[in-house]
Design a protein around this motif. Structure first.
Motif, PDB file in Angstrom:
ATOM      1  N   VAL A 199      62.287 -63.960  73.055  1.00  0.00           N
ATOM      2  CA  VAL A 199      61.874 -63.231  74.251  1.00  0.00           C
ATOM      3  C   VAL A 199      60.360 -63.059  74.322  1.00  0.00           C
ATOM      4  O   VAL A 199      59.787 -62.946  75.411  1.00  0.00           O
ATOM      5  CB  VAL A 199      62.589 -61.858  74.309  1.00  0.00           C
ATOM      6  N   ASN A 200      59.678 -63.074  73.184  1.00  0.00           N
ATOM      7  CA  ASN A 200      58.231 -62.857  73.168  1.00  0.00           C
ATOM      8  C   ASN A 200      57.424 -64.139  73.065  1.00  0.00           C
ATOM      9  O   ASN A 200      56.216 -64.100  72.843  1.00  0.00           O
ATOM     10  CB  ASN A 200      57.858 -61.941  71.993  1.00  0.00           C
ATOM     11  N   ARG A 201      58.058 -65.274  73.257  1.00  0.00           N
ATOM     12  CA  ARG A 201      57.349 -66.547  73.156  1.00  0.00           C
ATOM     13  C   ARG A 201      57.022 -67.093  74.546  1.00  0.00           C
ATOM     14  O   ARG A 201      57.803 -66.974  75.486  1.00  0.00           O
ATOM     15  CB  ARG A 201      58.216 -67.571  72.414  1.00  0.00           C
ATOM     16  N   THR A 254      54.182 -62.693  78.358  1.00  0.00           N
ATOM     17  CA  THR A 254      53.960 -62.121  77.032  1.00  0.00           C
ATOM     18  C   THR A 254      52.805 -61.125  76.977  1.00  0.00           C
ATOM     19  O   THR A 254      52.755 -60.307  76.057  1.00  0.00           O
ATOM     20  CB  THR A 254      53.720 -63.232  76.000  1.00  0.00           C
ATOM     21  N   ASN A 255      51.864 -61.193  77.927  1.00  0.00           N
ATOM     22  CA  ASN A 255      50.734 -60.259  77.914  1.00  0.00           C
ATOM     23  C   ASN A 255      50.853 -59.171  78.976  1.00  0.00           C
ATOM     24  O   ASN A 255      49.876 -58.514  79.311  1.00  0.00           O
ATOM     25  CB  ASN A 255      49.413 -61.019  78.102  1.00  0.00           C
ATOM     26  N   GLU A 283      56.907 -54.498  83.080  1.00  0.00           N
ATOM     27  CA  GLU A 283      56.460 -55.713  83.758  1.00  0.00           C
ATOM     28  C   GLU A 283      56.745 -56.953  82.924  1.00  0.00           C
ATOM     29  O   GLU A 283      56.969 -58.042  83.474  1.00  0.00           O
ATOM     30  CB  GLU A 283      54.963 -55.620  84.066  1.00  0.00           C
ATOM     31  N   MET A 284      56.751 -56.812  81.601  1.00  0.00           N
ATOM     32  CA  MET A 284      56.978 -57.971  80.737  1.00  0.00           C
ATOM     33  C   MET A 284      58.345 -58.586  81.001  1.00  0.00           C
ATOM     34  O   MET A 284      58.465 -59.765  81.345  1.00  0.00           O
ATOM     35  CB  MET A 284      56.856 -57.557  79.266  1.00  0.00           C
ATOM     36  N   ARG A 309      59.472 -62.103  82.956  1.00  0.00           N
ATOM     37  CA  ARG A 309      60.177 -63.153  82.218  1.00  0.00           C
ATOM     38  C   ARG A 309      61.495 -63.519  82.869  1.00  0.00           C
ATOM     39  O   ARG A 309      61.825 -64.699  83.044  1.00  0.00           O
ATOM     40  CB  ARG A 309      60.437 -62.693  80.782  1.00  0.00           C
ATOM     41  N   GLU A 310      62.270 -62.509  83.265  1.00  0.00           N
ATOM     42  CA  GLU A 310      63.616 -62.786  83.753  1.00  0.00           C
ATOM     43  C   GLU A 310      63.623 -63.340  85.175  1.00  0.00           C
ATOM     44  O   GLU A 310      64.607 -63.954  85.589  1.00  0.00           O
ATOM     45  CB  GLU A 310      64.477 -61.531  83.623  1.00  0.00           C
TER      46      GLU A 310
END
Length: 298
Positions: A88-90, A102-103, A108-109, A113-114
């Motif tokens: 999930v953090n890549r 990732t930043n 918001e992260m 991503r999703e």
């Protein structure tokens, strides 16, 4: 002052370099999710490999039909929320017009991503111009539903079941919110609110599954259906997909998903604020154990 954060560290151990296998058999492309050790849990590595496979099938004019299946006992246990390959953090090379996640700070992260890996990818695959068939055996849980539901046809083994138990996390269903289009509204409410397994036979009664067959006949049934589709004209297949998808969208499928997506992420944010964990403290082991207990499995 920037409102960005230092990218999160990603400690990932992938068990395979081939999370998706691609094979062509005449006019049929077989796309196989290949993480049987983890019941084909969907991480980003798999998501982008699936997108590569679908792109390959679309670009190959000899391919008329695409079959999606899962290696091993289960079709898919859903999104990866607990394997060593949880990524999930890549950062990945993105396919849609969304920023890197990732930043991004706080809620918001995951929201960013999703949009790409779940809602965006599913919509992208649903609209590809060739007919798709999902062959579902064993468990098709939560995020696994999304992978089956984007396909035009679903053939399930008699021992298959469908389940969206994420209400246990305080979340109102997975991101690609097709529940009330795949099932009658009252049944969809039961499916989500109770979080129980929906057997393939009952899913077929509601039209969510096209056919159920013994597990030993699943591959042959999918092949026979694909061969029959491959006899139809290419453009006719694409236009038919567009026509039916358009009817669903006129009924509000896309706008319903847009509305639900924000509810879904409000739930993630609430979990983070109240428990310090966006999944409400659950992981793959706790969810699997609760699912088995609910179903009376040992």
């Amino acid at each position: 002052m920037s409102d960005l954060v230092e990218p999160r560290k990603a400690e990932i151990t992938y068990e395979t370099d081939e999370p998706v296998r691609y094979e062509r058999e005449g006019p049929i492309a077989w796309v196989t999710m290949n993480r049987p050790q983890f019941n084909n849990a969907q991480n980003s590595q798999m998501t982008y490999a699936l997108d590569d496979a679908f792109r390959r099938a679309v670009d190959d004019d000899t391919v008329k039909v695409i079959i999606l299946r899962g290696e091993g006992k289960h079709f898919s246990a859903g999104h990866d929320i607990g394997t060593p390959g949880r990524d999930v953090n890549r950062s990945f090379e993105r396919r849609l017009l969304f920023a890197d996640h990732t930043n991004k700070p706080a809620a918001e992260m995951l929201y960013t991503r999703e949009h790409e890996v779940y809602l965006g990818m599913c919509r992208r695959w649903r609209d590809l111009p060739k007919p798709t068939i999902a062959l579902v055996q064993g468990a098709c849980v939560a995020g696994g539903l999304m992978l089956a539901w984007v396909c035009d046809l679903i053939v399930a083994s008699e021992d298959a079941f469908f389940q969206d138990p994420v209400i246990r996390m305080g979340i109102p269903g997975v991101e690609y919110f097709a529940h009330a289009f795949e099932l009658p509204p009252r049944v969809a409410k039961e499916f989500i609110l109770m979080g129980e397994r929906l057997p393939a036979a009952r899913a077929e009664q509601f039209g969510m599954v096209n056919r159920t067959v013994p597990r030993s006949e699943l591959e042959a049934a999918g092949r026979a259906m694909a061969q029959r589709l491959a006899e139809q004209p290419r453009l006719g297949l694409w236009l038919t997909k567009q026509a039916v998808n358009h009817v669903e969208d006129l009924r509000g499928k896309r706008t319903a998903m847009d509305a639900h997506y924000h509810m879904h992420h409000f739930a993630h944010a609430q979990n983070d604020l109240t428990t310090g964990n966006m999944l409400g403290g659950h992981d793959a082991k706790s969810m699997a154990a609760a699912n088995k207990k609910q179903a009376g499995d040992s």
